[in-house]
Design a protein around this motif. Structure first.
Motif, PDB file in Angstrom:
ATOM      1  N   THR A 107      10.043  54.953   1.953  1.00  0.00           N
ATOM      2  CA  THR A 107      10.176  53.471   2.076  1.00  0.00           C
ATOM      3  C   THR A 107      10.789  53.077   3.407  1.00  0.00           C
ATOM      4  N   ALA A 108      11.777  54.398   3.937  1.00  0.00           N
ATOM      5  CA  ALA A 108      12.372  54.045   5.177  1.00  0.00           C
ATOM      6  C   ALA A 108      11.655  54.738   6.307  1.00  0.00           C
ATOM      7  N   LYS A 152      12.950  59.199   3.020  1.00  0.00           N
ATOM      8  CA  LYS A 152      12.641  58.502   1.838  1.00  0.00           C
ATOM      9  C   LYS A 152      11.341  57.540   2.563  1.00  0.00           C
ATOM     10  N   SER A 184      11.361  52.845   9.497  1.00  0.00           N
ATOM     11  CA  SER A 184      12.800  52.491  10.159  1.00  0.00           C
ATOM     12  C   SER A 184      13.511  53.690  10.727  1.00  0.00           C
ATOM     13  N   ALA A 185      13.028  54.939  10.232  1.00  0.00           N
ATOM     14  CA  ALA A 185      13.696  56.091  10.815  1.00  0.00           C
ATOM     15  C   ALA A 185      12.980  56.482  11.977  1.00  0.00           C
TER      16      ALA A 185
END
Ligand SMILES: NC(=O)c1ccc[n+]([C@@H]2O[C@H](COP(=O)([O-])OP(=O)(O)OC[C@H]3O[C@@H](n4cnc5c(N)ncnc54)[C@H](OP(=O)(O)O)[C@@H]3O)[C@@H](O)[C@H]2O)c1
Length: 215
Positions: free
Chosen positions: A70-71, A68, A74-75
């Motif tokens: 938006t992630a 995703k 973070s990933a």
């Protein structure tokens, strides 16, 4: 280069993982919860495995980021910068915001002055990001069959060698290629997803891909 890490438990992760397997590569597919990929692994065969983002990023010789938008940052953090260093990372992600489309036009959380891939490249400077597969629906990512012949995949990224790695894969997967150079070109490539989705949202037409016509 035979070991492909696919970071993503969604549809794009599945389609590309299956595509790499069908073209003879070994694939480790990753999720924050690898157990949920158990069904896929049991059907995908002996050359398929699963792991966490960090395990797959460490194992892979080439990494596919299919999470995703938006992630995505973070990933990458979960994958670990050291595990990605020096590796070609195919970035399939689009910076789609959580707000619903307006008259079929997606909202992005980025601007035309900074793409998502530029953020990713800054987050992990030692990785060699290449934008690819972002401008087409997942049904056409591998061996696309369209009446007008092979469609065009638009790619960019700072490292020419990494772009060459991805171009070899795109040829195997049945694509014409337009290489647009450095990472800033992602400012132009990422919005192609908005254009691709618009006929879908407004008139339920999802079976197309872009083709660049040349003299
Ligand atoms: N769908 C398409 O046809 C298409 C076409 C072109 C490009 N794209 C782009 O490809 C990307 C993947 O799309 P998709 O539809 O396959 O899946 P998606 O639903 O957009 O993303 C699923 C993945 O995102 C990860 N994720 C979600 N929240 C997270 C978080 N907070 N931290 C870390 N990871 C997180 C999930 O991890 P877990 O496995 O841990 O849950 C999962 O692996 C997207 O950026 C999309 O815009 C999609």
């Amino acid at each position: 280069m035979n070991r492909i890490a696919v970071l993503g438990s969604g549809t794009v992760g599945q389609v590309l993982a299956d595509g790499f397997l069908s073209h003879g590569y070994d694939v480790m597919r990753a999720s924050r919860e690898p157990a949920k990929l158990g069904d896929w692994k049991s059907k995908a065969g002996a050359r398929a495995s699963t792991g966490t983002f960090a395990e797959a990023a460490k194992w892979g010789e080439l990494v596919v980021l299919a999470v995703k938008g938006t992630a995505a940052e973070s990933a990458l953090d979960l994958a670990g910068a050291a595990n990605l260093a020096g590796k070609t990372v195919i970035d399939t992600c689009n910076p789609i915001a959580d707000a619903p489309p307006t008259h079929g036009v997606l909202h992005y959380f980025t601007t035309l002055e900074e793409s998502l891939m530029e953020r990713l490249q800054k987050r992990v400077p030692a990785a060699r990001f290449v934008k690819a597969f972002s401008c087409v629906g997942n049904a056409f990512m591998v061996n696309p069959q369209l009446a007008g012949g092979p469609p065009t995949m638009f790619v960019c990224g700072n490292d020419p060698g990494a772009r060459d790695d991805v171009k070899k894969i795109l040829v195997q997967f049945g694509w014409d290629i337009e290489d647009l150079g450095g990472v800033e070109a992602a400012r132009a490539i990422e919005p192609l997803c908005m254009l691709w989705c618009l006929p879908g949202f407004t008139s339920n037409r999802w079976t197309h891909a872009f083709k660049m016509l040349r003299t």
